[in-house]
Design an enzyme around this catalytic site. Structure first.
Site, mmCIF file in Angstrom:
data_model
loop_
_atom_site.group_PDB
_atom_site.id
_atom_site.type_symbol
_atom_site.label_atom_id
_atom_site.label_comp_id
_atom_site.label_asym_id
_atom_site.label_seq_id
_atom_site.Cartn_x
_atom_site.Cartn_y
_atom_site.Cartn_z
ATOM 1 C CE LYS A 30 -62.875 57.000 -65.512
ATOM 2 N NZ LYS A 30 -61.518 57.509 -65.733
ATOM 3 C CG ASP A 31 -60.801 59.542 -69.363
ATOM 4 O OD1 ASP A 31 -60.647 59.880 -68.174
ATOM 5 O OD2 ASP A 31 -60.589 58.393 -69.789
ATOM 6 N NE ARG B 224 -64.438 61.254 -59.019
ATOM 7 C CZ ARG B 224 -64.568 60.013 -58.541
ATOM 8 N NH1 ARG B 224 -65.302 59.805 -57.460
ATOM 9 N NH2 ARG B 224 -63.995 58.990 -59.136
ATOM 10 N NE ARG B 225 -62.162 56.736 -58.205
ATOM 11 C CZ ARG B 225 -61.737 56.227 -59.356
ATOM 12 N NH1 ARG B 225 -60.446 56.152 -59.610
ATOM 13 N NH2 ARG B 225 -62.606 55.797 -60.257
ATOM 14 N NE ARG C 57 -51.366 58.054 -64.350
ATOM 15 C CZ ARG C 57 -50.793 58.736 -65.353
ATOM 16 N NH1 ARG C 57 -49.923 59.679 -65.074
ATOM 17 N NH2 ARG C 57 -51.101 58.485 -66.604
ATOM 18 N NE ARG D 118 -54.360 52.954 -62.671
ATOM 19 C CZ ARG D 118 -55.105 54.039 -62.663
ATOM 20 N NH1 ARG D 118 -56.033 54.197 -61.736
ATOM 21 N NH2 ARG D 118 -54.965 54.967 -63.570
ATOM 22 C CB CYS E 166 -60.712 65.023 -66.099
ATOM 23 S SG CYS E 166 -61.494 65.239 -67.705
#
Length: 323
Positions: A89-90, A140-141, A158, A164, A251
């Site tokens: 995905k990156d 996106r989320r 981040r 996190r 991305c």
């Protein structure tokens, strides 16, 4: 009698980011290759990327062209490492000249996961209270959740996964939205409170799969890396990456996907959403899995006809890509 001197087995250098998740993924690839090719030495070399170094700025404001991959790509082109392991995905959909996507590994669960503070252990995504603070660094989320739950408060988060989760447990957030695959790979499946239904949040392009990138002219290595390729995952991810590439998205743009394979057929669903969640276009295409990239292009065109390009143009006007 002329003696034949055989060349020593090759040592192959694997590039990885230094994060805990990246190393877990890279050591897994190393282990799989070592099993298949016991006479070859596979060494892991670590590097820090721009995305690892800048932790106090939202990802979308940094720019997404190679945020977590550029330094590794330079290392390959400079012959410092032979291939790199990425969370797919990156990995940008357009690679630098001289490099290629050599293999895609079998995908873990690509879905997004809800991780909650202890006080919400009896809640699901649709029963969290009004004003609940949801942490995510993904546009996106953010866009999809704003579309379905405009009453939540969203806050950027981040740092690595451990950081996190520590912020969540300290009460800075009511819940986090994270990739289920990352939690599973780090042995933290117990922190997955709920898998977010695809009807609410389509996952990121390539999420849950690893992408192996190497120099395009290294034919020996390209052949070796096919040993860890998973054909069905490759078809799914090529369709997703073609969809993203066709929309000129990156991305950090609110583009989500879902892919399923049944027999020879591949079904690809995609969305494009505005950051505020007010606009969202979604459609689905089905076709032969061998034509995965063509399906991605077809879906992108369908969404363009429904206004996707206008939504993306508005986003690009706010976010300077690659800056």
């Amino acid at each position: 009698m002329t003696s034949v001197v055989s060349s020593p087995p090759r040592t192959i250098r694997i590039g990885s980011r230094k994060s805990q998740l990246a190393l877990v993924q890279t050591y897994w690839v190393q282990e799989q290759l070592q099993k298949s090719f016991p006479d070859i030495t596979f060494e892991v070399h670590t590097m820090s990327t721009q995305g690892d170094k800048i932790l106090d700025v939202a990802l979308a404001k940094i720019g997404d062209k190679g945020l977590f991959t550029k330094e590794l790509e330079v290392g390959m082109l400079n012959q410092e490492i032979d291939f790199a392991v990425h969370s797919l995905k990156d990995l940008p959909t357009n690679l630098p000249e001289g490099l290629t996507l050599a293999a895609i590994t079998e995908r873990e669960n690509p879905a997004d996961a809800l991780v909650v503070h202890e006080k919400h252990k009896d809640k699901q995504i649709d029963t969290l209270p009004e004003g609940a603070v949801i942490g995510t660094s993904s546009l996106r989320r953010l866009a999809q959740l704003r579309h379905h739950f405009p009453h939540f408060t969203f806050k950027d988060v981040r740092g690595n996964l451990i950081t996190r989760l520590a912020k969540l447990d300290a009460g800075e957030y009511d819940a986090l939205i994270l990739a289920a695959a990352g939690l599973e790979r780090l042995g933290m499946s117990d922190r997955v409170h709920q898998i977010i239904p695809k009807e609410i949040s389509l996952h990121a392009v390539g999420q849950g799969a690893l992408g192996i990138e190497c120099r395009a002219d290294d034919s020996e290595l390209l052949t070796l890396l096919k040993a860890i390729e998973h054909p069905a995952t490759r078809d799914r991810c090529l369709a997703e990456r073609s969809f993203l590439r066709s929309l000129e998205g990156g991305c950090q743009v609110p583009i989500g996907v879902n892919t399923e394979i049944s027999g020879e057929n591949l079904t690809l669903t995609g969305i494009v959403a505005s950051i505020d969640g007010q606009k969202l276009v979604k459609d689905t295409v089905t076709g032969i899995a061998n034509n995965a990239e063509a399906l991605g292009t077809e879906l992108a065109e369908l969404l363009r006809q429904q206004g996707a390009q206008e939504i993306l143009s508005e986003i690009f006007a706010v976010i300077q890509r690659g800056s």
